[in-house]
Design a protein around this motif. Structure first.
Motif, PDB file in Angstrom:
ATOM      1  N   HIS A 262       1.014   0.975   0.550  1.00  0.00           N
ATOM      2  CA  HIS A 262       0.191   0.167  -0.352  1.00  0.00           C
ATOM      3  C   HIS A 262       0.424  -1.323  -0.082  1.00  0.00           C
ATOM      4  O   HIS A 262       1.531  -1.733   0.283  1.00  0.00           O
ATOM      5  CB  HIS A 262       0.543   0.503  -1.798  1.00  0.00           C
ATOM      6  CG  HIS A 262      -0.485   0.054  -2.797  1.00  0.00           C
ATOM      7  ND1 HIS A 262      -0.627  -1.249  -3.181  1.00  0.00           N
ATOM      8  CD2 HIS A 262      -1.429   0.751  -3.479  1.00  0.00           C
ATOM      9  CE1 HIS A 262      -1.614  -1.344  -4.077  1.00  0.00           C
ATOM     10  NE2 HIS A 262      -2.118  -0.130  -4.261  1.00  0.00           N
TER      11      HIS A 262
ATOM     12  N   ASP B  27      -7.523   4.460   8.473  1.00  0.00           N
ATOM     13  CA  ASP B  27      -7.746   5.044   7.140  1.00  0.00           C
ATOM     14  C   ASP B  27      -6.876   6.302   7.072  1.00  0.00           C
ATOM     15  O   ASP B  27      -7.268   7.376   7.508  1.00  0.00           O
ATOM     16  CB  ASP B  27      -9.250   5.357   7.045  1.00  0.00           C
ATOM     17  CG  ASP B  27      -9.649   5.922   5.699  1.00  0.00           C
ATOM     18  OD1 ASP B  27      -8.777   6.020   4.808  1.00  0.00           O
ATOM     19  OD2 ASP B  27     -10.834   6.278   5.557  1.00  0.00           O
ATOM     20  N   SER B  28      -5.689   6.150   6.508  1.00  0.00           N
ATOM     21  CA  SER B  28      -4.680   7.212   6.582  1.00  0.00           C
ATOM     22  C   SER B  28      -5.001   8.385   5.671  1.00  0.00           C
ATOM     23  O   SER B  28      -5.370   8.202   4.511  1.00  0.00           O
ATOM     24  CB  SER B  28      -3.307   6.651   6.193  1.00  0.00           C
ATOM     25  OG  SER B  28      -2.350   7.699   6.189  1.00  0.00           O
ATOM     26  N   PRO B  29      -4.808   9.608   6.183  1.00  0.00           N
ATOM     27  CA  PRO B  29      -4.929  10.777   5.309  1.00  0.00           C
ATOM     28  C   PRO B  29      -3.700  10.977   4.432  1.00  0.00           C
ATOM     29  O   PRO B  29      -3.689  11.856   3.586  1.00  0.00           O
ATOM     30  CB  PRO B  29      -5.058  11.932   6.302  1.00  0.00           C
ATOM     31  CG  PRO B  29      -4.277  11.479   7.502  1.00  0.00           C
ATOM     32  CD  PRO B  29      -4.467   9.981   7.577  1.00  0.00           C
ATOM     33  N   LEU B  30      -2.661  10.169   4.653  1.00  0.00           N
ATOM     34  CA  LEU B  30      -1.424  10.268   3.863  1.00  0.00           C
ATOM     35  C   LEU B  30      -1.080   8.896   3.276  1.00  0.00           C
ATOM     36  O   LEU B  30      -0.073   8.277   3.622  1.00  0.00           O
ATOM     37  CB  LEU B  30      -0.282  10.784   4.739  1.00  0.00           C
ATOM     38  CG  LEU B  30      -0.442  12.231   5.233  1.00  0.00           C
ATOM     39  CD1 LEU B  30       0.584  12.561   6.317  1.00  0.00           C
ATOM     40  CD2 LEU B  30      -0.305  13.214   4.074  1.00  0.00           C
ATOM     41  N   PRO B  31      -1.938   8.414   2.365  1.00  0.00           N
ATOM     42  CA  PRO B  31      -1.766   7.066   1.826  1.00  0.00           C
ATOM     43  C   PRO B  31      -0.711   7.003   0.725  1.00  0.00           C
ATOM     44  O   PRO B  31      -1.023   6.759  -0.437  1.00  0.00           O
ATOM     45  CB  PRO B  31      -3.163   6.727   1.306  1.00  0.00           C
ATOM     46  CG  PRO B  31      -3.700   8.067   0.871  1.00  0.00           C
ATOM     47  CD  PRO B  31      -3.110   9.088   1.789  1.00  0.00           C
ATOM     48  N   GLY B  32       0.524   7.245   1.096  1.00  0.00           N
ATOM     49  CA  GLY B  32       1.611   7.176   0.116  1.00  0.00           C
ATOM     50  C   GLY B  32       1.881   5.749  -0.342  1.00  0.00           C
ATOM     51  O   GLY B  32       1.394   4.787   0.247  1.00  0.00           O
ATOM     52  N   TRP B  33       2.698   5.633  -1.357  1.00  0.00           N
ATOM     53  CA  TRP B  33       2.917   4.310  -1.975  1.00  0.00           C
ATOM     54  C   TRP B  33       3.563   3.315  -1.016  1.00  0.00           C
ATOM     55  O   TRP B  33       3.389   2.104  -1.181  1.00  0.00           O
ATOM     56  CB  TRP B  33       3.727   4.441  -3.254  1.00  0.00           C
ATOM     57  CG  TRP B  33       5.184   4.750  -3.085  1.00  0.00           C
ATOM     58  CD1 TRP B  33       5.724   5.897  -2.601  1.00  0.00           C
ATOM     59  CD2 TRP B  33       6.284   3.900  -3.416  1.00  0.00           C
ATOM     60  NE1 TRP B  33       7.102   5.819  -2.609  1.00  0.00           N
ATOM     61  CE2 TRP B  33       7.474   4.607  -3.112  1.00  0.00           C
ATOM     62  CE3 TRP B  33       6.389   2.615  -3.957  1.00  0.00           C
ATOM     63  CZ2 TRP B  33       8.745   4.064  -3.311  1.00  0.00           C
ATOM     64  CZ3 TRP B  33       7.661   2.078  -4.172  1.00  0.00           C
ATOM     65  CH2 TRP B  33       8.819   2.796  -3.839  1.00  0.00           C
TER      66      TRP B  33
ATOM     67  N   ALA C 111      -4.763   2.190  -8.428  1.00  0.00           N
ATOM     68  CA  ALA C 111      -5.776   2.141  -7.357  1.00  0.00           C
ATOM     69  C   ALA C 111      -5.094   1.850  -6.029  1.00  0.00           C
ATOM     70  O   ALA C 111      -4.268   0.945  -5.919  1.00  0.00           O
ATOM     71  CB  ALA C 111      -6.813   1.067  -7.673  1.00  0.00           C
ATOM     72  N   TYR C 112      -5.481   2.592  -5.026  1.00  0.00           N
ATOM     73  CA  TYR C 112      -4.872   2.418  -3.712  1.00  0.00           C
ATOM     74  C   TYR C 112      -5.536   1.272  -2.962  1.00  0.00           C
ATOM     75  O   TYR C 112      -6.752   1.157  -2.914  1.00  0.00           O
ATOM     76  CB  TYR C 112      -5.013   3.706  -2.896  1.00  0.00           C
ATOM     77  CG  TYR C 112      -4.369   3.599  -1.529  1.00  0.00           C
ATOM     78  CD1 TYR C 112      -2.993   3.544  -1.389  1.00  0.00           C
ATOM     79  CD2 TYR C 112      -5.156   3.528  -0.383  1.00  0.00           C
ATOM     80  CE1 TYR C 112      -2.404   3.424  -0.143  1.00  0.00           C
ATOM     81  CE2 TYR C 112      -4.577   3.412   0.877  1.00  0.00           C
ATOM     82  CZ  TYR C 112      -3.200   3.359   0.987  1.00  0.00           C
ATOM     83  OH  TYR C 112      -2.618   3.233   2.225  1.00  0.00           O
TER      84      TYR C 112
ATOM     85  N   VAL D 260       4.255   6.295   4.651  1.00  0.00           N
ATOM     86  CA  VAL D 260       3.817   7.246   3.629  1.00  0.00           C
ATOM     87  C   VAL D 260       4.754   7.117   2.419  1.00  0.00           C
ATOM     88  O   VAL D 260       4.535   6.302   1.547  1.00  0.00           O
ATOM     89  CB  VAL D 260       3.789   8.694   4.170  1.00  0.00           C
ATOM     90  CG1 VAL D 260       3.215   9.644   3.111  1.00  0.00           C
ATOM     91  CG2 VAL D 260       2.941   8.775   5.441  1.00  0.00           C
ATOM     92  N   GLY D 261       5.821   7.920   2.412  1.00  0.00           N
ATOM     93  CA  GLY D 261       6.743   7.885   1.276  1.00  0.00           C
ATOM     94  C   GLY D 261       8.023   7.139   1.611  1.00  0.00           C
ATOM     95  O   GLY D 261       8.112   6.431   2.617  1.00  0.00           O
ATOM     96  N   THR D 262       9.012   7.318   0.767  1.00  0.00           N
ATOM     97  CA  THR D 262      10.294   6.648   0.939  1.00  0.00           C
ATOM     98  C   THR D 262      10.942   7.066   2.266  1.00  0.00           C
ATOM     99  O   THR D 262      11.086   8.254   2.522  1.00  0.00           O
ATOM    100  CB  THR D 262      11.215   7.014  -0.235  1.00  0.00           C
ATOM    101  OG1 THR D 262      10.523   6.679  -1.442  1.00  0.00           O
ATOM    102  CG2 THR D 262      12.523   6.260  -0.173  1.00  0.00           C
TER     103      THR D 262
END
Lengths: 394, 394
Positions: free
Chosen positions: B253, B244-250, B262-263, B274-276
Motif C-alpha cells: 500500500h 496490478d498485483s493479484p496479491l495486494p497485501g498491506w 481503500a487500496y 504482499v504481507g509482513t
C-alpha cells in the motif's frame, strides 16, 4: 505503596502462569506490544544457531530429509492445532497471512459454487484482508461487500459464497462471536473464513468445535514466532478434498519430487502449501511454540481478562475520566487481549510512554494499543503501565 | 599423480576466485549441490544471532524502524539488482518463487490487455512454474499453452499475452537465449517473464540491457541465502505504474500504516510486496549477499564454464563412453552452471556418490545433477568428483 500496587503484588503472587515469564528474554520494559511482535523465547537463539550452523552449514542439502525441513509446514501446523482447537492434519504453516487469506477466499468461493456470487468481508478488519478479498473477488468473478460483523447475519443469503471475518478487531480489541457468526454463515449455505491473528494464543478459538471452514493467522503475535514468522492456513478436514488452491505450487503436489508437468494436488493439509518453505523463520517458530508446553489456554484466557480488567481499573483510578476513551468492549465475551484507548494526541503520548519504558503502539489516527500477553505480562507491569500513562497524560 | 590431477592443481593455483572459498563454511565434501542449496557463508551465523538476540530479543518492535526491518525487501532487492543486471528500484524480495511467478504472470496478462488471450509457458521448466501459470491463466481467463523454448518464436502472435520462460533448465542445465527470446516476445507485442532460479549468481543475466519485462528467482541456490530464503520479483521500471498485483497485501500500500480500507498501490518496487516479510530468513539472505562484494560476474561465468568443461573432460577420460549420457549442451552459449548426466541407475549412483563425499543430486527419473558454484568449487574438487563417479560407475 498505593492500594493498587499492593493488589498487583498479591495478584502476581497468586498467578499460576507467572513462572512462564522465565521462558522469555525480557528486561525492565513493560512490554505491551506482544500483540504486534511477541517477545523472544529464551531457548530460540540456541535452536536457530543449530539450524544455521549444523543443519544448513554442515548437513546442507541432506537436512531437507534428515533435519525434517521438508515436513516442517505440516508438523508445525500440528503444533499450532491444539492452540486453536483443531485436530491434527488440518493446518499447514507457510507464506504470509495475506497470501493465506487469498488461498482461503478463492478456495472458499470455488467450493461455494458459481451461483453464489457475493463475498462478504469484515469492513472493520485489518485492511490487508479487505485488499486481498477484493482481489479474490475480482479474480473469481464475485462481488465484494464490506460490512460490519454485526451486519453479517442480516445480509447473508443464497448468493453469499463466503464471509471473511476477523476474530478480534486489531484496533479496538473487540472479540467477535465466532460460534454464532459461523452458524449464521452456515445456515445460509456459505463458508466461514476466520482471521485469527489477534486471538490465537490469547484465548480458546475452537475451530473444530464450531465448524469453522477455513482460517488463517499469523504466528508473530501471541505465538511469539519472531518477526514476520510464517502464517498458517486451516482447512477443515471434510473440505480438504475440495480445496482448490489458486497457488498450486510444487510443494502442494501429490508427488512433489516426481516433477510431473501435470498438477495433482496432495491430500490433506499439504494441499495448502505453495513453494519452498522459509526454513530459518519456520524452525524459529517451531522452537518458539515449545513455550506452550503444559500451558492451559483456559488459564491464559482467565489471566488475560484479569489483566485487562485490572488495567482498566488502574487507568480509571490514576487518569480519571475524560482524558481517554476506551474503545475496547467492557463485556468479557466481547473482549480480546488488548485495551485500546482513544486520545487526541495518541501518537505523541505513545512516544513518551516508550521513552519511559512502557511499550504499546499507536494506531492511526488516535488509538493507543496495549496488548496483554498472559505468558509474560504480570499485574505489577500492568499497574506500572497505567501509572506512567497517567503521568504522561497529566 | 594423474595428468588431470596435476592440471587441476595448476588451474586452482591460477584461479583468481579461489580465495572466495574462505568466505564459506565447507568441509572435505565436494559439494556440487549449490544449485539446490548454496553453502553457508561464514559470517551469516553471527549476523543471524544478532538479528535474533539483539534486534528481536532486545529492541523487539522498535526494530521495524531501528534495525531497518520494514525496508528490507527493497533494500535487499537493490543488493541483488547488480547480480542480475538491474538498476536499483526494480527488485523486491519476499515470498516464494511460486508466489512471485503468480504475481508476475497475472500482472503481465493484465498489462497485455483483454484481447491477448494466450499465455505461453516453458514446458521444460521446473514444474511449479507450469502449475502456477495454469492457475494464473485460469483466474485471468486466458488459455495456457505449454511449449519448448525453441517453439516460442513460431507460436507468438497477436493473441499472446505473456511468455514465462526459464533462463536455465533445472534438469538439463540448458541455458536459453534470453536476449533473443525476449526480443521475439516483444516483437509480438507480448510480455516476457523470466525465471532466473538457475542463472542468477552463476552468469550475467542483463535484465535491463535486454529489456526483460518481469522476472523472478529464488535466492537459496547460487545466491546462498539459506534454506527457503525469500525469492525476488523484478518489474521493469517503465512497467511499475501498470503493475496490478493479484496479491495486494498491506505491505504494498502507498501508505501502509494509514490502515485505509481503500487500496492504493505504492509506487516502485514496493508494489510487489504482499504481507509482513519473514525477517529472519530475509536478513540471513542480506548477510549472505555480502560474499559478492568485489566479485565480477564475468569472472564467475568464465570459471563456471572452465569447471564444467573440465568436469566433462575428466568424466570422458575416467568413465569412458556409453556409461552415462550428458544432457547438458556442449556449446558454452547454451550451458548454465551444472552438468546433468543421464544413467539408468542414477538414483542408486547418487546415493553412493554422497556416501563417498561427492554431493550432487538426483532428478527423476534418470538424471545425475552436478552444480558448479564458482565461488567455492575448485578444479581439484571437480577432478575428484569425476574420479569417484568413475569408481562408482565401474
Amino acid at each position: 505503596m498505593s492500594e493498587l500496587r499492593l493488589l498487583a503484588e498479591k495478584l502476581d503472587a497468586a498467578d499460576e502462569l507467572a513462572p512462564l515469564r522465565d521462558r522469555f528474554v525480557l528486561d525492565d520494559v513493560v512490554y505491551l506490544d506482544g500483540n504486534s511482535l511477541g517477545a523472544l523465547p529464551a531457548h530460540v537463539p540456541g535452536r536457530v544457531e543449530d539450524v544455521v550452523r549444523r543443519q544448513w552449514g554442515e548437513l546442507r542439502i541432506r537436512s531437507w530429509e534428515e533435519s525434517g525441513w521438508w515436513t516442517a509446514p505440516e508438523r508445525i501446523g500440528d503444533r499450532i492445532a491444539p492452540l486453536v482447537g483443531a485436530a491434527p492434519g488440518q493446518i499447514v504453516v507457510g507464506d504470509s497471512t495475506s497470501v493465506n487469506v487469498f488461498k482461503a477466499l478463492v478456495a472458499a468461493a470455488r467450493m461455494a459454487g458459481e451461483d453464489r456470487t457475493e463475498i462478504l468481508v469484515d469492513a472493520t478488519t485489518f485492511p490487508t484482508d479487505g485488499y486481498i478479498a477484493e482481489s479474490a473477488a475480482r479474480l473469481t468473478g464475485r462481488t465484494l461487500r464490506a460490512v460490519t460483523p454485526a451486519e453479517v447475519p442480516g445480509l447473508l443469503g443464497g448468493r453469499t459464497a463466503a464471509v471473511l471475518l476477523n476474530h478480534v478487531d486489531y484496533r479496538t480489541g473487540r472479540l467477535h462471536d465466532l460460534p454464532g457468526l459461523t452458524a449464521a454463515v452456515h445456515a445460509a449455505g456459505a463458508l466461514a473464513v476466520w482471521d485469527l491473528c489477534h486471538s490465537a494464543g490469547a484465548l480458546p478459538v475452537g475451530l473444530d468445535e464450531h465448524g469453522v471452514d477455513l482460517a488463517v493467522g499469523c504466528t508473530y503475535k501471541y505465538l511469539n514466532g519472531g518477526p514476520g514468522s510464517p502464517a498458517y492456513l486451516y482447512v477443515r478436514g471434510a473440505l480438504q478434498d475440495r480445496f482448490d488452491s489458486p497457488l498450486p505450487g510444487w510443494n502442494s503436489h501429490a508427488d512433489p519430487f516426481g516433477m510431473s508437468p501435470a498438477y495433482a494436488p496432495a491430500p490433506g493439509a499439504a494441499r495448502g502449501r505453495v513453494g519452498t518453505p522459509d526454513i530459518l523463520s519456520m524452525l524459529a517458530l517451531e522452537a518458539a511454540l515449545e513455550v506452550w508446553d503444559g500451558v492451559s489456554l483456559t488459564a491464559v484466557r482467565a489471566k488475560s481478562l484479569a489483566l485487562t480488567d485490572f488495567f482498566l481499573r488502574c487507568v480509571a483510578e490514576y487518569t480519571g475520566p475524560g482524558r481517554t476513551e476506551c474503545v475496547t468492549p467492557g463485556r468479557h465475551e466481547e473482549r480480546g487481549s488488548q485495551i485500546a484507548l482513544r486520545c487526541p494526541d495518541a501518537g505523541e503520548v505513545m512516544k513518551r510512554l516508550v521513552e519511559r519504558g512502557v511499550v504499546g503502539d499507536f494506531r492511526h489516527p488516535d488509538v493507543l494499543r496495549f496488548g496483554f500477553t498472559p505468558l509474560y505480562v504480570g499485574f505489577r507491569d500492568t499497574e506500572r503501565a497505567a501509572r506512567i500513562l497517567a503521568e504522561v497524560l497529566a
